[in-house]
Design a protein around this motif. Structure first.
Motif, PDB file in Angstrom:
ATOM      1  N   THR A   1       2.202   1.759  -3.493  1.00  0.00           N
ATOM      2  CA  THR A   1       1.253   2.103  -4.651  1.00  0.00           C
ATOM      3  C   THR A   1       0.304   3.286  -4.257  1.00  0.00           C
ATOM      4  OG1 THR A   1      -0.427   0.935  -3.510  1.00  0.00           O
ATOM      5  CG2 THR A   1       1.065  -0.192  -5.509  1.00  0.00           C
ATOM      6  N   ALA A   2       0.845   4.005  -2.933  1.00  0.00           N
ATOM      7  CA  ALA A   2       0.028   5.297  -2.794  1.00  0.00           C
ATOM      8  C   ALA A   2       0.573   6.269  -3.316  1.00  0.00           C
ATOM      9  CB  ALA A   2       0.384   5.451  -0.918  1.00  0.00           C
ATOM     10  N   PRO A   3      -0.395   7.103  -3.709  1.00  0.00           N
ATOM     11  CA  PRO A   3       0.247   8.443  -4.476  1.00  0.00           C
ATOM     12  C   PRO A   3       1.152   9.208  -3.717  1.00  0.00           C
ATOM     13  CG  PRO A   3      -2.459   8.426  -4.010  1.00  0.00           C
ATOM     14  CD  PRO A   3      -1.780   7.408  -3.691  1.00  0.00           C
ATOM     15  N   SER A   4       2.188   9.778  -4.264  1.00  0.00           N
ATOM     16  CA  SER A   4       2.815  10.762  -3.471  1.00  0.00           C
ATOM     17  C   SER A   4       2.542  12.128  -3.324  1.00  0.00           C
ATOM     18  CB  SER A   4       4.493  10.562  -3.882  1.00  0.00           C
ATOM     19  OG  SER A   4       4.492  10.363  -5.263  1.00  0.00           O
TER      20      SER A   4
ATOM     21  N   ASP B   1       1.028  -1.198  -0.164  1.00  0.00           N
ATOM     22  CA  ASP B   1      -0.106   0.113   0.093  1.00  0.00           C
ATOM     23  C   ASP B   1       0.743   1.447   0.008  1.00  0.00           C
ATOM     24  OD1 ASP B   1      -2.103  -1.809  -0.066  1.00  0.00           O
ATOM     25  OD2 ASP B   1      -2.767  -1.299   2.010  1.00  0.00           O
ATOM     26  N   ALA B   2       2.009   1.371   0.669  1.00  0.00           N
ATOM     27  CA  ALA B   2       2.860   2.350   0.700  1.00  0.00           C
ATOM     28  C   ALA B   2       3.530   2.508  -0.583  1.00  0.00           C
ATOM     29  CB  ALA B   2       3.901   2.156   1.786  1.00  0.00           C
TER      30      ALA B   2
END
Length: 99
Positions: A96-99, A93-94
């Motif tokens: 693929t999370a948007p930055s 999840d980290a």
């Protein structure tokens, strides 16, 4: 591709994924054991080694995410190792999370 060859390829990929997951589980266990036993050591020495062990755990997590181990986790095959599943899913999840 024949059905036998496809089945063999899937079995091989699952075995690779399980090997990566087993290496991760072992690294997590060793890190936990070191933290539990190593508190009596010199504080600087302890934290340096603990950090190195944590780096190994992170490397094994990347191995799982970059290989077929993630599919094993996502299929729910590691229900008996909830901590490993939790680590892998959080890392996924980290990543693929948007930055």
């Amino acid at each position: 591709m024949s059905h036998h060859r496809l089945f063999a390829q899937l079995a091989f990929e699952r075995a690779l994924g399980m090997a990566a997951l087993n290496a991760l589980a072992q690294a997590v266990a060793e890190c936990d054991q070191f933290r539990a036993v190593g508190r009596e050591r010199d504080p600087i020495h302890f934290w340096v080694l603990a950090g190195e062990l944590e780096d190994v755990v992170q490397d094994r997590i990347r191995d799982v995410l970059d290989g077929p181990g993630l599919a094993v986790v996502e299929r729910g095959e590691l229900f008996h190792q909830p901590r490993i599943v939790e680590l892998v899913i959080a890392a996924r999840d980290a990543r693929t999370a948007p930055s």
